[in-house]
Write an enzyme that holds these catalytic residues in place. Sequence first.
Site, PDB file in Angstrom:
ATOM      1  N   HIS B 137       0.803  -1.232   0.000  1.00 48.72           N
ATOM      2  CA  HIS B 137       0.000   0.000   0.000  1.00 48.72           C
ATOM      3  C   HIS B 137       0.832   1.277   0.000  1.00 48.72           C
ATOM      4  O   HIS B 137       0.299   2.350  -0.280  1.00 48.72           O
ATOM      5  CB  HIS B 137      -0.915   0.042   1.228  1.00 48.72           C
ATOM      6  CG  HIS B 137      -1.993  -1.002   1.229  1.00 48.72           C
ATOM      7  ND1 HIS B 137      -2.897  -1.133   0.200  1.00 48.72           N
ATOM      8  CD2 HIS B 137      -2.308  -1.953   2.133  1.00 48.72           C
ATOM      9  CE1 HIS B 137      -3.719  -2.131   0.468  1.00 48.72           C
ATOM     10  NE2 HIS B 137      -3.393  -2.643   1.641  1.00 48.72           N
ATOM     11  N   GLY B 145      -2.087   2.062   4.994  1.00 54.78           N
ATOM     12  CA  GLY B 145      -2.445   0.678   5.313  1.00 54.78           C
ATOM     13  C   GLY B 145      -1.344  -0.163   5.920  1.00 54.78           C
ATOM     14  O   GLY B 145      -1.108  -1.281   5.496  1.00 54.78           O
ATOM     15  N   ASP B 172      -3.493 -10.684  -1.988  1.00 54.65           N
ATOM     16  CA  ASP B 172      -3.879 -10.125  -0.692  1.00 54.65           C
ATOM     17  C   ASP B 172      -5.362  -9.745  -0.798  1.00 54.65           C
ATOM     18  O   ASP B 172      -5.842  -9.454  -1.882  1.00 54.65           O
ATOM     19  CB  ASP B 172      -3.013  -8.869  -0.479  1.00 54.65           C
ATOM     20  CG  ASP B 172      -3.117  -8.299   0.924  1.00 54.65           C
ATOM     21  OD1 ASP B 172      -4.193  -7.774   1.273  1.00 54.65           O
ATOM     22  OD2 ASP B 172      -2.130  -8.356   1.648  1.00 54.65           O
ATOM     23  N   HIS B 174      -6.688  -7.104   0.106  1.00 54.67           N
ATOM     24  CA  HIS B 174      -6.772  -5.682  -0.219  1.00 54.67           C
ATOM     25  C   HIS B 174      -6.134  -5.402  -1.577  1.00 54.67           C
ATOM     26  O   HIS B 174      -5.183  -6.070  -1.972  1.00 54.67           O
ATOM     27  CB  HIS B 174      -6.055  -4.844   0.850  1.00 54.67           C
ATOM     28  CG  HIS B 174      -6.633  -5.016   2.213  1.00 54.67           C
ATOM     29  ND1 HIS B 174      -6.087  -5.841   3.167  1.00 54.67           N
ATOM     30  CD2 HIS B 174      -7.725  -4.473   2.804  1.00 54.67           C
ATOM     31  CE1 HIS B 174      -6.813  -5.804   4.283  1.00 54.67           C
ATOM     32  NE2 HIS B 174      -7.814  -4.969   4.077  1.00 54.67           N
ATOM     33  N   ASP B 261      -4.254 -12.408   4.312  1.00 58.90           N
ATOM     34  CA  ASP B 261      -5.535 -11.965   4.857  1.00 58.90           C
ATOM     35  C   ASP B 261      -6.694 -12.362   3.953  1.00 58.90           C
ATOM     36  O   ASP B 261      -7.851 -12.063   4.243  1.00 58.90           O
ATOM     37  CB  ASP B 261      -5.536 -10.450   5.135  1.00 58.90           C
ATOM     38  CG  ASP B 261      -4.967  -9.636   4.010  1.00 58.90           C
ATOM     39  OD1 ASP B 261      -4.756  -8.433   4.210  1.00 58.90           O
ATOM     40  OD2 ASP B 261      -4.713 -10.190   2.917  1.00 58.90           O
TER      41      ASP B 261
END
Lengths: 384, 430
Positions: B137, B145, B172, B174, B261
Amino acid sequence: MDLKLDLEQLLMDVEIGDENRFVSFKDSGGKHYGFVSESCVGIKEEKELIRKRKKECYLPMLDWVKRVAINPCDPEIGSLPERSKWKGYGNGHVWKQVLMAKEAMSLKVNADSNAKQSIWQKKQKMHPDMYNDQTRKSNTRCSQRLISIEENLSMLLSRKPRVLDYCESSSPETDVEEKDSLWACNYRKKRIPLGRAFQAEVPQWTGVAQESETRWLGTRVWPLESNENRSSLIEREPIGKGRQGSCGCLVIGSLECVRFHVAAKRSRLKLELGSAFVKLKFDTMGEGVSLEWTKNEEQMFAGIVKSNPESSGKSYWDVLMTSFKNKTRPVLVTYYFNVYLLQRRAHQNRVDPSNVDSDDDELEKSTGSILCSPKVHLKVTDFF
Amino acid sequence: MRSKDRISYFYDGDAGNVYFGPNHPMKPHRLCMTHHLVLSYDLHKKMEIYRPHKAYPVELAQFHSADYVEFLQRINPDTQHLFPEEMAKFKLGEDCPVFDDMFEFCQIYAGGTIDAARRLNNQLCDIAINWAGGLHHAKKCEASGFCYINDLVLGILELLKYHARVLYIDIDVHHGDGVEEAFYFTDRVMTVSFHKYGNLFFPGSGDVKEIGEREGKFYAINIPLKDGIDDTSFTRLFKTIISKVVETYQPGVIVLQCGADSLAGDRLGCFNLSIDGHAECVRFVKKFGLPLLVTGGGGYTKENVARCWTVETGVLLDTELPNEIPDNEYIKYFAPECSLRIPTGHIENFNSKSYLGTIKMQVLENLRCIQHAPSVQMQEVPPDFYIPDFDEDEKNPDERIDQHTQDKHIQRDDEYYEGDNDNDHNMDDA
């Protein structure tokens, strides 16, 4: 019956008009009770009536749910169409209203952060601050994004035509993002900033590889250098060998058994790795770290953590730093993760193995950004 | 497939002892746990372990702005209150707190990825792993992030010295916004990100319509997903898209960010992938036989992170690991089951077949716009790597086949008297 109570609560939140007007509605039911009554025929009429009598529609909904709860196979209730076709039905259908109310309530429930969830989803909560505008700060990512869930909820309850229109539309041009959600969450999408302050400088490819740096490639730690002598021969074990099912200990799985095997493994690793053991900082891993701590210090540590829970607002780290002047922060952190937390997990394993969590005394942050990403887990239990 | 891949594994023991602060979900201690688990399965016997050098500020400034790097270097928890403007400007203080040894931590994880890239460039290994890296990020001039320095961008810039084209894949949960943004204008890096999108999920970017701009148009691919995606849906989509990407783009090297995640049960994530599903993606990418740089990323349930990256280290080493975790210092974290795999949750998959089909079609549509691999002439000789063939039986008969796949069909369209390919309609006219 929880659903029924929640619905009642929901209805009480919404102003309900004269009860007498409901009687006729109830009685009009026959075979098509709640599904297609004489006053809810056709889509246009539905919209009209819903706007006029929006509050009256809630009671049939409640009644329908009660009936389903008592007997899901009640032929009077009627049956639902296939799930994939739900979208195509308007909100005149009681079952559709119930579904929407359920979704709205799921958001509400999640906000309460008391939702009982499975062990693997324990911390997936939506913070109540998510519903408030004031917590959005200008320097968080969240502020750029739009309609809060609260607004969506009020939209849902007031039954604006927009929501109805969405449900009925099946145009393939609708945004891919909106296609599958029960209500449309239109929001301004983030734009990628462009310019020298954002992009990397990528040179043109000339067809010839540049000289790649050969000096800093990392220092080899393992395998050991050939000049390092390892005097002892170690019995070779197959790579990727797992834990053996049983051992020769008196009480398998007891504290002593675990301690013994872990220590044996540690010794083996130490012999094998040689100098790499220290280089990889294995000497600061595991409960062996506590060897550098006195019993008093350990008790003090545990005492400070316990007497400064998150709910008190005080951080135990500040207290730890002031109480242990002779220990640096890295030392405290190492002890926390390698000894304190491990012992707590060991305790959890023995006392309540179905409810283990190594982080349950630390809550997520309340302010915006990556941590405010709501995880709306609509736990679907069998509806019928 | 190559006979034996040489693996370089990067690790620095100091990275794991860093602490972001109370209430913060990012726990570098997960790196210690991962490393420990990897060694307890004796995987170190099949690879080389390197301690990375700490990246110098000048190396970090290859991407990041000089004033940002300089500020990161000098700020510390005791002085941060004196610089409120810079703290706000560089987005430090909340998600990205200033903590003790923060800069050193950045130097370690960035150094790991840069060293990994260099080893690959010098052909000293086939696969390089840096679980401490993958902080996707971070932006050129600001933190975001939980990421301060974008090690992936730095690693890719290093790889670009040696390779015409670099493919970046991000699994990920995100969106890999920092990497995408850095290379949004260029066709020398193709960024492909699979992530949750919508409902205000961080960071808010990553719509399928984000495809890059100018020379970089069509060289950014985003696969926005909804809550609860499971192994089958995810791996099928992943394989379809990545096969097509590699075939079309012909990268010289692949960078794979394996944020954990996206696993079921993650503190911040919302997918429903099992470790085997997640690792299947790693396995698939490895099969291409291209030089591969693997990094970590997100992952906020540290026991699962350790499990996942251990299994994936095993996959990269072609070693199947038994489910029973061997005795090790951290065994208690994995009790009471002490098993390597985790169950998936009973959560609803909001990604319908039609939704995924639509996304896939849009992505493949965009890929067709890249006619030839840029920066290099099309070769007559087929490339020397293995593209796994697609098993037609696995294809969902309900999904519309895109033009390209249809083109590849050997059977004539009117051969079968079924559906749209029916050719006996004419008989009705008679």
